[in-house]
Design an enzyme around this catalytic site. Structure first.
Site: not given
Ligand code: NDP
Length: 448
Positions: A128, A113, A116, A167-168, A243, A92, A380, A211
């Site tokens: 990612k 990630q 995290k 997204g990123d 964002n 993810k 998410s 976020t």
């Protein structure tokens, strides 16, 4: 640099195998340094070669993305997906579309990630991806053509129980919509294969805000525990105006702070009366314009032609929400000299390792990215949950769960920092707390 010969050897080998991958090696160094005390206490990690397996991605795919622009010219970009670690759940992690994207950046983000996602306490592994495609200045049709071409390759590597992108940087609601549409067209199934979807096709309320809001919930808990205070009447600077930055600024303001500065990659705006967030949203979300346009309306605000100038502005709380390595040791020294009490990271690895260490040494309430910005991926995870149940929670329900997750991430990070000897060393706290769970799952699942 390292006390353990084993950890030093893992890092040395990693450097040899990934020569020139600056961001990836920087992230790996930070993680390995802080895992050292835990590794030295647990000899099984060396015996089972867990660190060697942990730093090597399970899978890394790179592919060609061809699409046609509005001048009928063929364009060729590079696409990537790293499936870093699936020990605790399906891969993810977001997709980044930015000209700077390369293998090093994708691997650094994937490694971060993994820890995290573990910290969120939800069952998600780390992944990612992205492309060197630049959405800036492209028409909607061009963005759609690119997203469709990108998904035409990516679809074969992902799935709701395999790998769930989101997204990123450069990938927001518009891009996720086009990507999702193409996946559905190819696979002929409606499934929660991407998160950050639109609300009319399976997206979760509060994902857009998550976020930034989560960052403020984390910061609030850090302020309470380490500084016995809160956001009320504090002066805040937020770098970036995308964002994460926009919703961090919104929540900080709601919690009683005054946000006085924001930036983009060209420069930063300082408004001592408090940033007019409605205007920033109009410029960045609707017009896709430049932060400089803020001065067209607020003529008394100041604009500096250099994004890094933002760290010169006196503040109580700094929230770096733009990009990696945007805050170096000199910036950290300036912030500390100007009296900053908290620096919590909305962006991934915005502080260099030297800057992060400087904050810790100077007893700043420091929130490392993998803990402080985990609210996006946590939500998410909640979107995946709602998709599996074919159900939608209200905004308030998602927001309450997000807050609970962020408070728990801080508590877990803080307790681990205390256990390993320094309550301000949340970097060690976050890395060890995230790693423990992944490590235990890897040991339990056998060699692969
Ligand atoms: P966006 O694309 O929405 O926004 C990025 C913002 O950062 C833009 O305002 C951009 O300006 C600005 N920026 C880029 N480079 C610089 C720079 N050198 N100095 C100042 N500003 C700069 O991305 P997001 O807000 O989604 O992501 C921001 C960061 O947060 C990234 O590190 C991302 O990995 C991280 N993150 C994002 C999550 C999410 O849910 N979106 C989740 C967790 C982490 P410009 O318009 O000029 O490019």
């Amino acid at each position: 640099m390292f006390k353990s010969k084993y950890v030093a050897k893992v890092y040395e080998d990693l450097c040899k195998k990934n020569e020139g991958e600056k961001e990836f090696l920087q992230a790996a160094l930070e993680i390995l340094e802080s895992l050292e005390p835990y590794v030295m206490k647990n000899p099984k990690i060396e015996k089972e070669k867990i660190l060697e397996r942990f730093v090597e991605p399970e899978r890394f795919v790179s592919f060609r993305v061809c699409w046609i622009d509005d001048n009928h010219e063929i364009q060729v970009n590079k696409g990537y997906r790293v499936q870093y670690n699936s020990a605790i759940g399906p891969y993810k992690g977001g997709l980044r579309f930015h000209p700077s994207v390369n293998a090093s950046i994708i691997k650094f983000l994937g490694l971060e990630q993994t820890l995290k996602n573990s910290l969120t306490s939800l069952p998600m592994g780390g992944g990612k991806g992205g492309s060197d495609f630049n959405p800036k200045g492209k028409s909607d049709r061009e963005v759609m053509a690119f997203c469709q071409a990108f998904m035409t390759e990516l679809y074969r590597h992902i799935g709701p129980n395999t790998d769930v992108p989101a997204g990123d940087i450069g990938v927001g609601g518009r891009e996720v919509g086009y990507l999702y549409g193409q996946y559905k067209r190819i696979q002929n199934e409606s499934t929660g294969v991407l998160t950050g979807k639109g609300l009319t096709f399976g997206g979760s309320l509060a994902r857009t805000e998550a976020t930034g809001y989560g960052l403020c919930y984390f910061t609030q808990e850090a302020l309470k525990t380490l500084k016995h205070t809160d956001f009320k009447d504090k002066t805040v600077v937020v770098s970036g105006s995308g964002n994460v930055a926009i919703y961090a600024a919104q929540k900080a303001t709601e919690l009683g702070a005054k946000v006085v500065a924001m930036s983009d990659s060209n420069g930063c705006v300082y408004d001592e009366n408090g940033i007019d967030l409605k205007l920033v949203k109009e410029i960045k979300e609707v017009r896709r314009g430049r932060i400089k346009e803020y001065l067209d309306v607020h003529k008394d605000a100041k604009y500096y032609d250099n994004s890094k100038q933002i760290w010169q502005i006196k503040c109580d709380i700094a929230l770096p929400c733009a990009t990696q390595n945007e805050l170096d040791l000199d910036d950290a020294k300036t912030l500390v000299k100007n009296g900053v009490i908290a620096v919590c990271e909305g962006a991934n690895m915005p502080s260099t390792l030297e800057a992060a260490k400087y904050f810790i040494e100077n007893k700043v309430a420091y929130g490392p990215a993998k803990a402080a910005n985990a609210g996006g991926v946590a939500t998410s995870g909640l979107e995946m949950c709602q998709n599996s149940m074919r159900y939608s929670w209200t905004f308030a329900e998602v927001d309450a769960k997000l807050k609970e997750i962020m408070v728990n991430i801080f508590k877990n990070t803080y307790a681990t920092a205390v256990e390993f000897g320094n309550e301000y060393d949340t970097l060690t706290g976050a890395n060890i707390a995230g790693f423990k769970k992944v490590c235990e799952a890897m040991l339990a699942e056998g060699v692969f």
